[in-house]
Design an enzyme around this catalytic site. Structure first.
Site, short mmCIF file in Angstrom:
data_model
loop_
_atom_site.label_atom_id
_atom_site.label_comp_id
_atom_site.label_asym_id
_atom_site.label_seq_id
_atom_site.Cartn_x
_atom_site.Cartn_y
_atom_site.Cartn_z
N ARG A 117 104.16 -47.30 4.46
CA ARG A 117 104.78 -47.27 5.80
C ARG A 117 106.27 -46.89 5.77
O ARG A 117 107.04 -47.25 6.65
CB ARG A 117 104.61 -48.59 6.54
CG ARG A 117 103.16 -48.94 6.78
CD ARG A 117 103.00 -50.02 7.81
NE ARG A 117 101.61 -50.29 8.00
CZ ARG A 117 100.89 -51.12 7.27
NH1 ARG A 117 101.47 -51.79 6.28
NH2 ARG A 117 99.61 -51.29 7.50
N LYS A 139 112.49 -33.60 11.06
CA LYS A 139 111.08 -33.20 11.24
C LYS A 139 110.41 -33.10 9.88
O LYS A 139 110.86 -32.37 8.99
CB LYS A 139 110.99 -31.85 11.96
CG LYS A 139 111.27 -31.94 13.46
CD LYS A 139 111.04 -30.59 14.13
CE LYS A 139 111.37 -30.66 15.60
NZ LYS A 139 111.32 -29.31 16.24
N GLU A 181 118.55 -17.99 10.90
CA GLU A 181 118.76 -19.30 11.58
C GLU A 181 120.26 -19.58 11.74
O GLU A 181 120.67 -20.22 12.71
CB GLU A 181 118.08 -20.43 10.80
CG GLU A 181 116.56 -20.32 10.67
CD GLU A 181 115.78 -20.59 11.97
OE1 GLU A 181 116.40 -20.95 12.99
OE2 GLU A 181 114.54 -20.42 11.96
N LYS A 223 123.63 -27.96 14.35
CA LYS A 223 122.30 -28.59 14.45
C LYS A 223 122.44 -30.09 14.69
O LYS A 223 121.71 -30.67 15.50
CB LYS A 223 121.44 -28.30 13.21
CG LYS A 223 120.08 -28.97 13.36
CD LYS A 223 118.92 -28.28 12.72
CE LYS A 223 117.63 -29.00 13.11
NZ LYS A 223 116.46 -28.56 12.40
N GLU A 233 113.13 -33.84 20.84
CA GLU A 233 112.89 -32.55 21.52
C GLU A 233 112.31 -32.71 22.92
O GLU A 233 111.29 -32.11 23.26
CB GLU A 233 111.99 -31.65 20.66
CG GLU A 233 112.15 -30.18 21.02
CD GLU A 233 111.46 -29.22 20.05
OE1 GLU A 233 111.60 -29.37 18.83
OE2 GLU A 233 110.78 -28.32 20.56
N ARG A 237 116.97 -29.88 22.37
CA ARG A 237 116.57 -29.50 21.01
C ARG A 237 115.70 -28.24 21.05
O ARG A 237 115.65 -27.47 20.09
CB ARG A 237 115.85 -30.65 20.30
CG ARG A 237 115.57 -30.32 18.83
CD ARG A 237 115.25 -31.52 17.96
NE ARG A 237 115.00 -31.08 16.60
CZ ARG A 237 114.89 -31.86 15.55
NH1 ARG A 237 115.03 -33.15 15.69
NH2 ARG A 237 114.66 -31.37 14.35
N ASN A 241 114.76 -23.44 19.31
CA ASN A 241 113.60 -22.54 19.18
C ASN A 241 113.90 -21.15 19.72
O ASN A 241 112.98 -20.37 19.97
CB ASN A 241 112.38 -23.13 19.91
CG ASN A 241 111.96 -24.45 19.30
OD1 ASN A 241 112.18 -24.67 18.11
ND2 ASN A 241 111.39 -25.32 20.10
N HIS A 244 111.88 -18.14 18.78
CA HIS A 244 110.73 -18.62 18.01
C HIS A 244 109.38 -18.38 18.69
O HIS A 244 108.36 -18.39 18.03
CB HIS A 244 110.90 -20.11 17.66
CG HIS A 244 111.88 -20.35 16.54
ND1 HIS A 244 113.19 -19.93 16.61
CD2 HIS A 244 111.74 -20.94 15.32
CE1 HIS A 244 113.82 -20.28 15.49
NE2 HIS A 244 112.96 -20.88 14.68
N HIS A 248 107.03 -16.95 16.10
CA HIS A 248 105.82 -17.64 15.65
C HIS A 248 104.58 -16.79 15.88
O HIS A 248 103.66 -16.77 15.05
CB HIS A 248 105.65 -18.98 16.39
CG HIS A 248 106.53 -20.07 15.85
ND1 HIS A 248 107.01 -21.09 16.63
CD2 HIS A 248 107.03 -20.28 14.61
CE1 HIS A 248 107.77 -21.88 15.90
NE2 HIS A 248 107.80 -21.41 14.66
N HIS A 261 109.80 -16.26 7.73
CA HIS A 261 110.08 -16.93 9.00
C HIS A 261 111.34 -16.35 9.68
O HIS A 261 111.32 -15.98 10.85
CB HIS A 261 110.23 -18.42 8.74
CG HIS A 261 110.58 -19.22 9.95
ND1 HIS A 261 109.72 -19.39 11.00
CD2 HIS A 261 111.72 -19.87 10.30
CE1 HIS A 261 110.29 -20.13 11.93
NE2 HIS A 261 111.51 -20.44 11.53
#
Ligand code: NAD
Ligand code: GLY
Length: 358
Positions: A117, A139, A181, A223, A233, A237, A241, A244, A248, A261
């Protein structure tokens, strides 16, 4: 050595930036017990692991080495890491070190968050993308056979170390992909920074240390400021993206092969900026600055002709389903001023995708 503090969950997470700093950090400040496990891959193990191990001489150190590649960011590797930690009878005072690019960072942090945990985590990112993006903001995650990053959590580390010396061995293509980025932080946050990137592209591509430190510091600060305001998000946030949605869709259409990417995001950012110039108040001068900066770093700004437009649209639509039936595009009113729209007509996007193919 430069330092940024990310303030999250009543926690102050130091982010250290500098050349050959790995040997200068007192890790005992960030390690609870005596047990430390470095999770890395074969590429990093060969290049940099021996030196890193010296920093943990005081501790009971073990390493877990995975094969290299995005395809190993999966449930199988996740289970193998847990098998290793359980068989070695580690307790809750274990510290996991994520040592690698974004793949290792996401996988190791998700493992650290779920083992017993949750145990301590330290990020030592070794790609530009992992330094400016994936190691900051918490993330964690793995891919599912039905899609990328579908399983994961938010897990923040105790400390993040960004050693610029790792860039010496990083392939140029990977470095340039990470630059996309970095350019994003300029586009969404600061015209001054974007102009600086444009003017200094050559020195940055030569990986001159003072330039690397400056761009890392600016990116990590940008960031951190966004994540501090909106960790989960639910609002701004999502500005991270930028580019993106199309990015994506391009990556998914190519099944994550043959395009990195950052390259896909670069095309997506040009696309979003073009829409912003057509539909909003982004000036042509600012559009040109964005496109020209991407080009100066050798990043692509048009969609490869061999990807069928229908595939891209299908993936944009899949993204829409994940977001309650809305095509969320981040657009610009001007450099540094983003907003989110869900009112772009899919026919309009389709026409533009066709005109963006090279
Ligand atoms: P990566 O981890 O696959 O690294 C790219 C390549 O560079 C690999 O072959 C790796 O072995 C190699 N490498 C790493 N460091 C090196 C070094 N110093 N010298 C030589 N080779 C080195 O890819 P990436 O671009 O770092 O990360 C991509 C991953 O990050 C994706 O899975 C993506 O989903 C994830 N990501 C996560 C977040 C987040 O917020 N968690 C954000 C962006 C991306
Ligand atoms: N890479 C986008 C984010 O961290 O939210």
């Amino acid at each position: 050595m430069k330092k940024v503090i990310l303030k999250i969950d009543k926690k102050n997470i130091p982010i250290f930036i500098g050349d050959h700093i790995i040997t200068k950090i007192d890790f005992s400040k960030y390690i609870k017990g005596n047990d430390v496990v470095i999770i890395t891959n074969k590429v990093l193990a060969k290049l940099h692991l021996d030196k890193l191990k010296k920093s943990f001489k005081k501790f009971n150190l073990n390493t877990f080495v995975l094969p290299d590649g995005e395809k190993y960011k999966d449930i199988n590797s996740f289970t193998k890491i847990h098998d290793f930690l359980i068989k070695n009878k580690y307790g809750r005072d274990l510290t996991v070190i994520a040592f690698g690019g974004g793949v290792i960072g996401d996988l190791a942090s998700f493992s650290a968050d779920t083992f017993l945990r949750g145990v301590n985590l330290i990020h030592i990112p070794t790609t530009l993308l992992a330094q400016v993006d994936s190691s900051v903001g918490g993330k964690s995650g793995i891919n599912h056979s039905l899609g990328k990053n579908l399983i994961g959590s938010f897990k923040h580390p105790e400390v993040i170390i960004m050693d610029t010396s790792y860039h010496k061995t990083l392939p140029k293509k990977e470095f340039v992909s990470g630059i996309a980025e970095v350019i994003k932080y300029g586009i969404i946050g600061s015209k001054t920074f974007l102009k600086w990137l444009n003017t200094n592209a050559e020195s940055i591509l030569m990986k001159k240390n003072e330039y690397l430190v400056k761009l890392l510091y600016a990116s990590v600060k940008a960031k951190s400021q966004v994540v501090q305001k909106d960790e989960k998000e639910s609002g701004i946030r999502a500005y991270l993206n930028y580019g993106h949605t199309l990015g994506h869709a391009i990556e998914s259409s190519k099944k994550y092969k043959g395009i990195l990417h950052g390259e896909a995001v670069s095309i997506g950012m040009t696309f979003a900026s073009f829409i912003s110039a057509e539909k909003s108040t982004l000036s042509i001068e600012e559009f040109n600055l964005i496109e020209n900066t991407l080009i100066k770093f050798g990043l692509p700004v048009s969609i490869p002709h061999n990807i069928p437009c229908a595939k891209i649209i299908k993936h944009i639509d899949f993204d829409k389903k994940k977001k309650q039936g809305k095509n969320n595009f981040v657009l610009l009113n001007s450099i540094g001023k983003c907003y989110i729209t869900n009112s772009l007509d899919i026919k309009y996007i389709e026409k533009l995708v066709k005109s963006f193919q090279n």
